[in-house]
Design an enzyme around this catalytic site. Structure first.
Site: not given
Length: 569
Positions: A160, A224, A307, A444, A452, A487
């Protein structure tokens, strides 16, 4: 192995492997401290695996995990106490070594002058200026000013994050964009099912992160620690602060191996494996290719998971391999799922059931894995059938493929961006945060009710890029996400049931049924998964080429106009 010396008694470094423990002993270290919580990364051995290796090498071991964003003074004091009581010299590690260095710096704050702390950390390659600000501010990291500022900051360098950066650069080449991710390696995780099935080589699913960051995008190689959305700030490990104009949040899920008692210490041995970890997918194929008889168990935890079809894929490809070797009749296949259905979109279930029957698989619904005894080769499941009391059952195995429970990462769940369940709270159509208008999320960790999958991220990235571009231009959101996910269910070597669906289970096929009928197993879908999708991922998706992923514009339905006189009576 990367060993960085702080002083005579302490060295730090990034995540170590099990094999590295013996090398540390050979280098003269007498103790190891682990400051990294389990399941932060897909290639990370658990602390219990490292502890067992340390014990075998005659080293002391201490587990002091530091959740990103929760570097407390108490943990720093415990770290200092460990250094004083453990046999030295000590090697401490986390993902990059930053948290270990931060703990040392805080633990020494009352004993050494700040310049000395900063100098020793810098000599080891760690910038502790943010920690110095925290110490000077009485334990609080100030976020009014930052160490750096960017137009767009993207947290997460997975599918992503890199895709949305590439799509943004394609739309607005002059944007100052930064991706924050501490990982050295980027994985094509959809390929791990194929590794476990003996089709792909594991090394073909990995590339260096630096080779994939889009040109012109800054890579901040750090983890982070916390979000400060009211200050438009991200706090990094080491207490550095990055300011942003707009923020995109897209880290991966946390694989919670520790939630299953006994699992971590037996992964990769005793017939216990998982395609959800890079270093274990090859072990899956090793087990499958050598198995001649016995019981093979495949587990699926409660949703959500990455998945949802992946646990079944492992089962189908294993059964197909056993059938091809003419040993299937000697193997008892048990599929244990915490849910009450085989697959969440009913249109694909008939085709899957044909393969369940073909492979003589036993389906066990409402069975959630809670413990594994590797040496005894026994798995324990909690069974929660509707309107019955929960009970536990033990199942012996010769091989078990485990799909671990999954959650959002700790630094997401404890942040102001999360909803009550711990997921980033977004509008499911625009993927914009419901409270903070300059924050978006995809992948996700956000709470839209979609599957996801990497295919979902492929569709989401252009939507986020389009809507950020519109926001920069002062316009309303321009694109919407329809919940698309895919999927490819590998029911046998050479055939796939290509499940494609959106919000509410609505079928969203990408191809005409004469080419690929997703509700049936086809060779065309196998070719797509095995041959086409990997290069599409590496050479199109991660480079901002939105093939079959152009964002759909938000359609405004005009309301009926009146002449201003009001409704007719």
């Amino acid at each position: 192995m990367d060993i960085r010396k702080i002083n005579a008694g302490l060295s730090v470094g990034p995540q170590i492997t099990i094999d590295a423990v013996a090398a540390l002993a050979g280098a003269g270290f007498r103790s190891i401290i682990c400051n990294r919580p389990d399941a932060e990364g897909p290639d990370q051995p658990g602390h219990e695996e490292i502890a067992a290796a340390a014990d075998a090498a005659g080293l002391s071991f201490r587990y002091l995990p530091v959740t990103p964003g929760v570097v407390t003074d108490d943990t720093a004091r415990a770290f200092g106490e460990a250094l004083r009581t453990l046999p030295g010299p000590v090697f401490a590690y986390c993902r990059t070594g930053t948290r270990s260095t931060t703990l040392w710096s805080l633990s020494e704050a009352d004993r050494r002058p700040l310049p000395e702390i900063l100098g020793k950390a810098a000599a080891a390659g760690y910038d502790m200026n943010g920690v110095a600000r925290r110490i000077a501010n009485g334990g609080r990291t100030p976020t009014e000013t930052g160490d750096a500022r960017f137009d767009v900051v993207i947290v997460g360098g997975g599918a992503g994050g890199i895709s949305v950066a590439a799509s943004l650069i394609a739309r607005k080449p002059d944007l100052q964009i930064a991706i924050i991710d501490p990982a050295d390696v980027h994985y094509y995780q959809p390929g791990w099912t194929m590794v476990g099935g003996g089709i792909f080589d594991a090394q073909d699913t990995a590339r260096t992160m630096g080779s994939l960051i889009p040109r012109g995008v800054h890579w901040i190689k750090a983890a982070v620690a916390a979000f400060e959305p009211r200050s438009d700030a991200v706090v990094l490990d080491g207490c550095r602060v990055v300011k942003y104009g707009r923020l995109v949040v897209t880290p991966g899920l946390k694989l919670d191996w520790a939630a299953v008692e006994g699992l971590e210490e037996t992964l990769g041995r005793n017939g216990v494996t998982s395609n959800y970890r890079y270093d274990l997918a090859s072990y899956t194929w090793e087990l499958v290719s050598k198995m001649m008889r016995g019981r093979a168990v495949f587990t699926q935890p409660p949703m959500p998971i990455k998945c949802a079809g992946a646990p079944q894929k492992a089962m189908y490809l294993s059964a197909d391999a056993w059938q091809r070797r003419d040993v299937l009749k000697e193997i008892d296949i048990q599929f244990m799922t915490a849910g009450g259905v085989l697959f969440g979109v009913k249109d694909y279930v008939p085709a899957l059931m044909e393969y369940v029957e073909k492979y003589d698989t036993t389906l066990n619904y409402f069975h959630n894995l809670v413990a594994v005894d590797g040496p005894a080769k026994r798995a324990t499941f909690e069974v929660k059938e509707p309107e019955t009391e929960a009970r536990r059952v033990d199942v012996d195995f010769d091989m078990i493929h485990v799909c671990p429970p999954q959650t959002a990462p700790d630094f997401i769940r404890v942040s102001p961006l999360a909803d009550a369940a711990g997921w980033v709270d977004v509008d499911p159509a625009t993927l914009r945060h419901v409270q903070f208008e300059n924050i978006w999320s995809l992948g996700d960790v956000m709470n839209a009710p979609n599957a996801k999958t990497a295919a979902a991220a492929r569709k989401q990235a252009p939507v986020v890029a389009e809507n950020i571009s519109a926001d920069i231009d002062g316009r309303s959101p321009a694109a919407h996400y329809d919940g698309y996910g895919s999927c490819p269910l590998t029911v046998e070597r050479g055939k796939i049931v290509l499940a494609e669906f959106g919000y509410g289970g609505l079928l969203k096929p990408s191809f005409p049924t004469w080419l690929v009928d997703g509700t049936k197993p086809t060779r065309a879908a196998w070719w797509l998964k095995a041959r086409a999708l990997p290069p599409i991922y590496w050479k199109a998706m991660l480079r901002g080429r939105e093939w079959l992923a152009r964002p759909e514009p938000i359609r405004v339905i005009p309301t009926e106009q009146t002449d201003g006189a009001g409704p007719a009576s």
